[in-house]
Design an enzyme around this catalytic site. Structure first.
Site, short mmCIF file in Angstrom:
data_model
loop_
_atom_site.label_atom_id
_atom_site.label_comp_id
_atom_site.label_asym_id
_atom_site.label_seq_id
_atom_site.Cartn_x
_atom_site.Cartn_y
_atom_site.Cartn_z
N GLY A 10 2.29 -12.97 -23.89
CA GLY A 10 3.23 -14.10 -23.84
C GLY A 10 2.56 -15.37 -24.35
N GLU A 102 -4.31 -10.81 -19.52
CA GLU A 102 -4.92 -9.59 -19.00
C GLU A 102 -4.69 -8.37 -19.91
OE1 GLU A 102 -2.85 -7.60 -16.18
OE2 GLU A 102 -4.51 -6.17 -16.04
N ILE A 125 -0.30 -18.81 -18.65
CA ILE A 125 0.15 -19.90 -17.78
C ILE A 125 -0.01 -19.50 -16.32
CG2 ILE A 125 1.77 -20.78 -19.52
CD1 ILE A 125 4.04 -19.75 -17.63
N ASP A 126 -0.11 -18.17 -16.06
CA ASP A 126 -0.22 -17.70 -14.67
C ASP A 126 -1.59 -18.00 -14.04
OD1 ASP A 126 2.31 -16.74 -14.98
OD2 ASP A 126 1.75 -14.62 -15.04
N ARG A 161 21.14 -30.70 0.36
CA ARG A 161 21.12 -29.28 0.01
C ARG A 161 19.71 -28.70 0.13
NH1 ARG A 161 24.81 -29.84 -5.44
NH2 ARG A 161 26.79 -29.31 -4.45
N ARG A 170 3.84 -13.58 -12.02
CA ARG A 170 4.22 -12.17 -11.83
C ARG A 170 3.47 -11.56 -10.65
NH1 ARG A 170 3.64 -8.63 -17.12
NH2 ARG A 170 3.44 -10.76 -17.85
N GLU A 220 8.08 -15.94 -9.09
CA GLU A 220 8.99 -14.83 -9.47
C GLU A 220 8.54 -13.48 -8.90
OE1 GLU A 220 8.93 -14.31 -13.74
OE2 GLU A 220 6.76 -14.49 -13.77
O1 F6P Z 1 2.17 -13.81 -18.17
C1 F6P Z 1 2.86 -15.00 -18.20
C2 F6P Z 1 4.30 -14.81 -17.90
O2 F6P Z 1 4.78 -16.08 -18.10
C3 F6P Z 1 4.67 -14.28 -16.51
O3 F6P Z 1 4.65 -15.19 -15.48
C4 F6P Z 1 6.04 -13.73 -16.76
O4 F6P Z 1 6.42 -12.77 -15.83
C5 F6P Z 1 5.89 -13.14 -18.12
O5 F6P Z 1 4.94 -13.93 -18.79
C6 F6P Z 1 7.17 -13.01 -18.85
O6 F6P Z 1 6.94 -12.93 -20.21
P1 F6P Z 1 7.82 -12.08 -21.25
O7 F6P Z 1 9.23 -12.22 -20.88
O8 F6P Z 1 7.45 -12.71 -22.55
O9 F6P Z 1 7.35 -10.66 -21.12
#
Ligand code: F6P
Length: 349
Positions: A10, A102, A125-126, A161, A170, A220
């Site tokens: 990503g 990774e 970014i994670d 709210r 992730r 997420e």
């Molecule tokens: O690894 C970074 C990240 O932004 C995760 O937090 C996210 O789940 C994932 O990439 C989603 O990326 P893509 O939709 O490009 O697979």
């Protein structure tokens, strides 16, 4: 020597700044640089472009990656590794710097084991890569999420709210924890700490007897304590990555159901990855790029540049990808000091 660079996985703000750093340092060492397109796919397809200092004009601040990126790697097809070998030989590539998270770094390590002259730069970014305190892209994502939380506070207060904000993360909750702390979240739910939705709802109910509005930040990949809250089973994409996005909405509807408070969800999604890198990420990405070019010049193959104790160092890729880097207990403990819990006072900001 001839250096190559690729960007995989990503995208993250700062990729172009790393490329620029590599090119600037390599050029001053008298080395030539090419860039493979679309990650490891470009190596397999012998698809590349020359990179020079002039061509890197404007890259310091530009989001995305001029090289393009995919998650395709040489282990996905029978002939992938042979095609990479042929590309290296045909172009006289002496070293390849792979900029990735990774997945890309693990693949790079496997290629190193096969004898390829490769090095790594940690991107995501994670911020979940081991042995580096920061990956570039993370600080920008935290800034974006923090700004969003700040904006959600005022609209939450106007309407009394609960605002649920789903951020990326992730397997780890670095973005959620940092943005939650910086933005004054009421609660922050992260993958490392399974949450009890009943306790979260009770805490919100108690808090709303005294205060207006709450912000719940949800990574997420956050998961409930088993048996407390039904969530759908994970599904996976073609690369075996769990498909996420949706926990925020599930949490929000359960909050409405249990508390009766009007609850809205904001999923920040790809906004966290797009656009210009922050000042910190511009510096970190440039530093990574320059050090990676120096490491390539030193033929320090199998190494990854890493940020440790405010300085730049090199570690083995194999060690860096051994374990994900999780949110530290001590940081989450400080963050949770400000969380609403049943029957306790909590302050936002
Ligand atoms: O690894 C970074 C990240 O932004 C995760 O937090 C996210 O789940 C994932 O990439 C989603 O990326 P893509 O939709 O490009 O697979």
């Amino acid at each position: 020597m001839k250096l190559a660079v690729l960007t995989g996985g990503g995208d993250a703000p700062g990729l172009n700044a790393v490329i620029r750093g590599v090119v600037r340092q390599a050029t001053s060492d008298g080395n030539e640089v090419i860039g493979f397109r679309d990650g490891w796919k470009g190596v397999m397809d012998d698809d590349w472009m020359p990179l020079d200092v002039q061509g890197c004009r404007g890259l310091l601040t530009r989001g995305g990656t001029i090289l393009g990126t995919t998650r395709i790697n040489p282990f996905m097809t029978e002939d992938g590794r042979d095609r990479c070998r042929a590309t290296f030989e045909a172009n006289g590539v002496d070293a390849l710097i792979a900029i990735g998270g990774e997945g890309t770094l693990s693949c790079t390590q496997e290629m190193y084991k096969l004898g390829f002259p490769v090095l790594g730069v940690p991107k995501t970014i994670d911020n979940d890569i081991g042995l580096t305190e920061m990956t570039f892209g993370f600080a920008t994502a935290v800034d974006i999420a923090t700004e969003a939380i700040g904006r959600l506070h005022t609209t939450a207060e106007s309407h009394d709210r609960v605002m649920v904000v789903e951020v990326m993360g992730r397997h780890v909750g670095h973005i959620a924890t940092w943005a939650g702390m910086a933005g004054g979240a009421t609660r922050t739910l992260i993958p490392e700490k399974p949450f009890d939705i009943n306790e979260v709802c009770q805490a919100l109910t108690d808090r709303h007897t005294r205060k207006f509005a709450s912000i719940v930040v949800v990574a997420e990949g956050a998961k409930p304590v088993p048996g407390t809250f039904d969530v759908p089973d994970d599904t996976f994409d073609e690369f075996g990555h769990v498909k996420l996005g949706g926990i925020g909405e599930l949490v929000a509807s359960e909050i409405t159901k249990q508390t009766g408070f009007e609850t809205r969800t904001t999923v920040l999604g790809y906004v966290q990855r797009g656009g210009e890198p922050s000042a910190f990420d511009r510096v970190l990405a440039t530093w990574f790029g320059v050090e990676a070019a120096r490491a390539a010049n030193d033929k320090d193959f199998g190494s990854m540049v890493a940020y440790q104790c405010g300085d730049m160092t090199r570690v083995r890729i194999a060690d860096a990808v051994e374990d994900l880097k999780f949110v530290s207990e001590s940081l989450y403990d400080v963050a949770s000091t400000f969380f609403a819990t049943p029957d306790t006072e909590s302050e936002d900001r």
